[in-house]
Design an enzyme around this catalytic site. Structure first.
Site, short mmCIF file in Angstrom:
data_model
loop_
_atom_site.label_atom_id
_atom_site.label_comp_id
_atom_site.label_asym_id
_atom_site.label_seq_id
_atom_site.Cartn_x
_atom_site.Cartn_y
_atom_site.Cartn_z
CG HIS A 263 9.99 -5.53 -16.56
ND1 HIS A 263 8.89 -6.35 -16.57
CD2 HIS A 263 9.61 -4.40 -15.91
CE1 HIS A 263 7.88 -5.76 -15.93
NE2 HIS A 263 8.30 -4.55 -15.53
CE LYS B 106 1.55 -1.92 -6.83
NZ LYS B 106 2.49 -1.41 -7.80
NE ARG C 233 5.65 1.72 -19.16
CZ ARG C 233 4.73 1.02 -18.51
NH1 ARG C 233 4.43 -0.18 -18.90
NH2 ARG C 233 4.10 1.53 -17.48
CB SER D 275 3.22 -6.59 -16.00
OG SER D 275 4.61 -6.53 -15.96
O1 PNS Z 1 6.31 -2.46 -10.93
P1 PNS Z 1 5.61 -1.52 -10.00
O2 PNS Z 1 4.38 -2.16 -9.43
O3 PNS Z 1 5.33 -0.19 -10.65
O4 PNS Z 1 6.63 -1.24 -8.78
C1 PNS Z 1 6.27 -0.40 -7.73
C2 PNS Z 1 7.25 -0.55 -6.55
C3 PNS Z 1 7.24 -1.99 -6.07
C4 PNS Z 1 8.64 -0.18 -6.99
C5 PNS Z 1 6.76 0.42 -5.43
O5 PNS Z 1 5.44 0.16 -5.12
C6 PNS Z 1 7.63 0.32 -4.17
O6 PNS Z 1 8.72 0.83 -4.12
N1 PNS Z 1 7.11 -0.40 -3.14
C7 PNS Z 1 7.81 -0.58 -1.89
C8 PNS Z 1 7.17 0.21 -0.76
C9 PNS Z 1 7.68 1.63 -0.72
O7 PNS Z 1 8.85 1.89 -0.55
N2 PNS Z 1 6.75 2.57 -0.89
C10 PNS Z 1 7.07 3.98 -0.91
C11 PNS Z 1 7.42 4.43 -2.32
S1 PNS Z 1 7.14 6.14 -2.46
#
Ligand code: PNS
Length: 191
Positions: free
Chosen positions: A49, A73, A122, A160
């Site tokens: 990150h 989550k 990645r 993570s």
């Molecule tokens: O680190 P992660 O868990 O891969 O991050 C995922 C994240 C938090 C970026 C994604 O789940 C997100 O954007 N959540 C917010 C809700 C949202 O907008 N959902 C629609 C996305 S298509």
């Protein structure tokens, strides 16, 4: 001469839609500052990150590292702990801001007047999910662009989830995460 004038006029009409989008419409809706959101769970922040933050901050005036407040989550670290670990690692960097968000990412981007969402890519295995998310976010708000940045090859295998598993099983994670995260993981797993 007439040909040249006609050519110039054709070129103007060809770029007109883009001119209106990029030179007039977007700057009025988005701020003139090139601001990007780097969203994630950051449960916890890893060196991968940090590598992405470092790349993103060279491309944008401001990068907001945005921690998703999403209990679905079931994170190991609470929202407060995740924010705290980020503050201790990237909180001092000039053009980096740490924030939290709840709800739709594109709504948060709009509220922050950010024109881009950064995601680290990645490996091919990341692609399907990331592609789906980027296209859905574009559907929800076409003005916000998703930009993928590739971290250093040595972080390709790092996540993570894997870091938490290694720490839980007693392995050494100190070369994968900042020192404060190693300490926090050891505390979580009573070491
Ligand atoms: O680190 P992660 O868990 O891969 O991050 C995922 C994240 C938090 C970026 C994604 O789940 C997100 O954007 N959540 C917010 C809700 C949202 O907008 N959902 C629609 C996305 S298509």
């Amino acid at each position: 001469m007439a040909g040249r004038t006609a050519g110039a006029s054709a070129a103007r009409s060809a770029i007109a839609p883009y001119q209106s989008a990029f030179h007039f419409r977007i700057p009025l809706r988005i701020s003139l500052m090139r601001r990007a959101i780097y969203p994630g769970s950051f449960d916890p922040v890893t060196n991968g990150h940090l590598d992405v933050v470092e790349r993103a901050r060279k491309l944008f005036d401001e990068v907001i590292v945005a921690v998703a407040d999403n209990d679905e989550k079931q994170p190991l670290f609470s929202l407060r702990e995740r924010l705290d670990l980020l503050r201790r690692t990237v909180g001092e960097i000039d053009n980096v801001r740490i924030a939290q968000f709840k709800g739709l990412l594109v709504e948060f981007a709009k509220a922050e007047k950010a024109g881009a969402v950064i995601r680290g890519l990645r490996a091919v295995s990341d692609f399907e999910f990331e592609f789906q998310m980027a296209l859905m976010n574009r559907k929800l708000n076409a003005v916000v662009e998703t930009i993928f940045l590739m971290p250093k090859e040595e972080y390709t295998y790092l996540s993570s989830r894997i870091v938490k598993e290694i720490a839980r099983l007693g392995g050494d994670v100190s070369s994968f995460v900042p020192a404060c995260v190693t300490r926090a993981l050891n505390r979580k797993f009573n070491r």
